[in-house]
Design an enzyme around this catalytic site. Structure first.
Site, mmCIF file in Angstrom:
data_model
loop_
_atom_site.group_PDB
_atom_site.id
_atom_site.type_symbol
_atom_site.label_atom_id
_atom_site.label_comp_id
_atom_site.label_asym_id
_atom_site.label_seq_id
_atom_site.Cartn_x
_atom_site.Cartn_y
_atom_site.Cartn_z
ATOM 1 N N ALA A 18 14.859 -18.942 25.920
ATOM 2 C CA ALA A 18 16.097 -19.408 25.298
ATOM 3 C C ALA A 18 17.298 -18.774 25.988
ATOM 4 C CB ALA A 18 16.087 -19.061 23.814
ATOM 5 N N HIS A 250 3.354 -28.393 36.938
ATOM 6 C CA HIS A 250 4.411 -28.664 37.905
ATOM 7 C C HIS A 250 3.899 -29.385 39.157
ATOM 8 C CE1 HIS A 250 6.546 -26.165 35.200
ATOM 9 N NE2 HIS A 250 6.408 -25.006 35.798
ATOM 10 N N SER A 408 20.067 -32.049 54.704
ATOM 11 C CA SER A 408 20.200 -30.833 53.910
ATOM 12 C C SER A 408 21.294 -31.074 52.895
ATOM 13 C CB SER A 408 20.569 -29.652 54.804
ATOM 14 O OG SER A 408 19.428 -29.240 55.503
HETATM 15 C C1 BG6 Z 1 7.474 -21.582 34.929
HETATM 16 C C2 BG6 Z 1 6.361 -20.600 35.081
HETATM 17 O O1 BG6 Z 1 6.996 -22.764 34.361
HETATM 18 O O2 BG6 Z 1 8.040 -21.868 36.185
HETATM 19 C C3 BG6 Z 1 6.843 -19.353 35.783
HETATM 20 O O3 BG6 Z 1 5.833 -20.265 33.820
HETATM 21 C C4 BG6 Z 1 7.571 -19.673 37.055
HETATM 22 O O4 BG6 Z 1 5.754 -18.495 36.054
HETATM 23 C C5 BG6 Z 1 8.616 -20.755 36.834
HETATM 24 O O5 BG6 Z 1 8.190 -18.500 37.528
HETATM 25 C C6 BG6 Z 1 9.219 -21.236 38.141
HETATM 26 O O6 BG6 Z 1 10.270 -22.113 37.896
HETATM 27 P P1 BG6 Z 1 11.397 -22.310 38.969
HETATM 28 O O7 BG6 Z 1 12.244 -23.406 38.419
HETATM 29 O O8 BG6 Z 1 12.111 -21.014 39.105
HETATM 30 O O9 BG6 Z 1 10.715 -22.697 40.233
#
Ligand code: BG6
Length: 498
Positions: A18, A250, A408
């Site tokens: 949060a 992700h 870029s």
């Molecule tokens: C989160 C993971 O979902 O994504 C973390 O729980 C990770 O471990 C993070 O550090 C990375 O996110 P970003 O946006 O910084 O690449």
């Protein structure tokens, strides 16, 4: 746009997520005029017993733009903080949620309008173990009650379970309380600019359409690296590991966007239908196609057991069993405590048949592999899309080098602020657009891919190899990559024999 009162309730308001992500995203939306202060209120809810001002002070530091903040900027922060109220209570307490509802109702129509539609957004920045009870409490006590319409929506953060069974159980419990249209499963990678660009790149460019298949693409690599370990979240991380933390969500989402067929339209259902098909076509992962690592010192964290088998690094090869992708390895790679922070997609094309530039004379040059075309999409840092192409080395001689057609973002879109992923996704939840959120069947299909492997790791049947923090990860991972057919193109050049 919809009008009426808008209440955003942040559950887990005193937590890290949060503070670091959600409040700053709300602030940015506010600054850009997306949270109308005449209609909007923000409520924090958590167990900690603190006052409104204490919560505001806790989050202020993450909103102020550094040392050189102007008076105007500080003023803006203060105005935003005034929209925030805090209610303390536990996550299974009827009184707590009754009180929360009372607070929301009290402020809902207190400003310009005395009545209207009521929009209530509940953001669960909480561990999944409390999702069922929190959802039940919201359902029982905090739903939109306006006769004039509106909605109640909930946003949930990963991890959505630990494996197929636990995730399905969670889905069933929440599904009994809310319709799928009310549930927003957030994967913040889907809010990143270059991830959102993937469908445009693929489906709005004639260049790529005919090449995007097994006849032309040799391998696809999706890479996530971080140059820090599990600092401060060892306890959480150890229970999940890199596959559940990064790859199952992700990286897999990115894989879907690269591999999916063209959706009938851009409606959320059409897009997600295609993603589900990709996931259902992924073949079971073989142990030989997986390489796990754990960085030295990982278990020094007092919240991590000494004999932990949890991987902090993983490289694996996924195969998609369909007409477009049969035989093309999708290499997923993620690691903590590595030498750099980077997330990128590399799509490597096959070599040109009948290469006339290959040297047939010198043994040394003969052994050199032909430069390959590659599209690299760098999500972060410094967003970029570049294509590696072979060109003639400028000059009198006829020799070739590998160069880049480079887009870029910082240079090309100088001065354009790229929105934070969370900012964009929260706005989507307010607008009711589920395109960039994970649907229940998608989640299930994602867990189906990884659950057998995760269970083998949990049982200690597959073990991580130690690697040095700050390194590229275990060397064996490169061998796996090579086996998958990835050719390092960096520095490729060909000089004709003299
Ligand atoms: C989160 C993971 O979902 O994504 C973390 O729980 C990770 O471990 C993070 O550090 C990375 O996110 P970003 O946006 O910084 O690449």
């Amino acid at each position: 746009a919809e009008t009426g009162s808008l209440s955003i309730v942040l559950l887990g308001a005193s937590g890290d997520l949060a503070k670091k992500k959600t409040f700053p995203a709300l602030f940015n939306l506010y600054r850009q005029g997306f949270l109308n202060p005449d209609e909007g209120h923000i409520f924090g809810y958590a167990r900690t017993k603190i006052s409104d001002d204490e919560l505001r002070n806790r989050i202020r530091g993450n909103l102020v733009p550094g040392k050189g903040a102007s008076g105007e900027q500080l003023e803006e922060v203060s105005k935003f903080l005034q929209l925030i109220r805090y209610v303390s209570g536990s996550y299974d307490s009827e009184e707590g949620f009754q009180l929360l509802d009372k607070e929301i109702s009290k402020h809902e129509f207190s400003k310009n309008t005395k009545e209207g539609s009521s929009r209530r957004l509940f953001y669960l920045a909480l561990p999944p173990s409390v999702y069922p009870s929190v959802c039940k409490m919201i359902r029982n006590y905090c739903m939109n009650k306006s006769d004039l319409g509106g909605w109640t929506r909930i946003v949930v953060e990963k991890p959505f379970g630990k494996d197929l069974d636990s995730s399905e159980q969670l889905s069933a419990q929440i599904g009994e309380l809310f319709d799928e249209q009310q549930i927003y499963r957030i994967d913040h990678y889907l809010g990143k600019e270059l991830v959102q660009n993937l469908l445009v790149l693929r489906f709005a460019n004639r260049f790529f359409l005919p090449l995007w298949n097994r006849d032309n693409i040799d391998n696809v690599q999706i890479v996530f690296r971080e140059d820090f370990g599990t600092e401060g979240r060892g306890g959480y991380f150890d229970e999940y590991g890199i596959i559940r933390d990064i790859i199952q969500n992700h990286l897999l989402q990115i894989l879907c966007l690269i591999a999916m067929e063209k959706p009938i339209s851009l409606t959320p259902e059409h897009i997600r239908d295609e993603k589900v098909k990709v996931l259902q076509s992924v073949l079971p992962i073989e142990d030989e196609e997986v390489l796990l690592g754990q960085y030295d010192g990982y278990t020094d964290d007092p919240t991590v057991p000494d004999n932990s088998n949890t991987p902090t690094f993983a490289t694996m090869i996924l195969q998609i069993h369909n007409e477009r992708w049969e035989g093309v390895p999708f290499i997923l790679k993620a690691g903590k405590a590595l030498n750099s922070r980077k997330a990128e997609i590399r799509i490597q094309f096959k070599t040109v048949p009948g290469d006339i530039f290959k040297c047939m004379v010198s043994d040394l040059l003969f052994s050199q592999k032909q430069g390959r075309n590659e599209i690299v999409i760098r999500l972060q840092p410094s967003e970029a899309i570049y294509m590696k192409v072979t060109v003639k080395q400028p000059g009198l001689e006829m020799s070739t080098i590998q160069s880049e057609l480079d887009l870029s973002y910082q240079q090309r879109y100088h001065g354009v602020t790229i929105p934070e992923a969370y900012e964009r996704l929260i706005l989507d939840t307010i607008r009711g657009d589920q395109q960039h959120f994970v649907r229940r069947d998608e989640l299930k299909a994602a867990w189906e891919i990884f659950t057998p492997l995760l269970h083998r790791i949990d049982n200690g049947e597959v073990k991580p190899i130690p690697y040095r923090p700050g390194s590229r990860g275990p060397e064996e991972a490169d061998q796996l990559l090579e086996r998958a057919g990835y050719v390092l193109t960096h520095g490729y050049s060909w000089v004709p024999p003299t």
